[in-house]
Scaffold this active site. Sequence first.
Site, PDB file in Angstrom:
ATOM      1  CG  ASP A 154      -1.625   1.204   1.530  1.00 19.06           C
ATOM      2  OD1 ASP A 154      -2.262   1.715   0.595  1.00 19.06           O
ATOM      3  OD2 ASP A 154      -1.573   1.705   2.690  1.00 19.06           O
ATOM      4  CG  ASP A 176      -2.141   7.555   1.021  1.00 18.45           C
ATOM      5  OD1 ASP A 176      -1.142   7.934   0.383  1.00 18.45           O
ATOM      6  OD2 ASP A 176      -3.302   7.957   0.790  1.00 18.45           O
TER       7      ASP A 176
HETATM    8 MG   LIG Z   1      -2.826   2.972   3.688  1.00 22.45          MG
END
Ligand SMILES: [Mg+2]
Length: 160
Positions: free
Chosen positions: A12, A14
């Site tokens: 991922d 963020d």
């Molecule tokens: Mg995230």
Amino acid sequence: MENVKPKMIVFDLDLTIWPFHVDQCMKPFQLDCLKKVKDVYGNEYSLFPEVLDALFKLSKENYILAVASRIEDITTAYLLLNFFNIAHYFTYIEIYPYNKSVHFKWLNLKSCIPYNQMVFYDDDVRNIRCVSKLGVHTLLVQSNIGLSYKLIQTFLNPDK
Ligand SMILES: [Mg+2]
């Protein structure tokens, strides 16, 4: 996990690779003369501290690295991967605001790597739940620490 050695490691963005939400930042980002990433007000943005080291080591170990992100501002997400000089580590980059099972279906279709040979790091338990249903080995990242090499070692080389 069964005794299947992982081939692909997926991240991922963020709160896993960098400590902020791209969609909530004051854009556009700029790169100054010292290669520092800054927002319109001049605030500096960085990766989590161990990310560069972790990506470098994993790529040296010949894992295929990929991104699965639900960021809505896709252009800025790609821009940041380039500004932080990490885009070249990722063979596959899937960034769009859909349920992450879609990202993984495309990672599977593009790479022909089965789900049980993929590992996924994400700070959001909802993404972890939906991707683990596919048979991907998932690991929850603490959003205040982000991706660390220790977290990766714990899974890939538990004896070290
Ligand atoms: Mg995230």
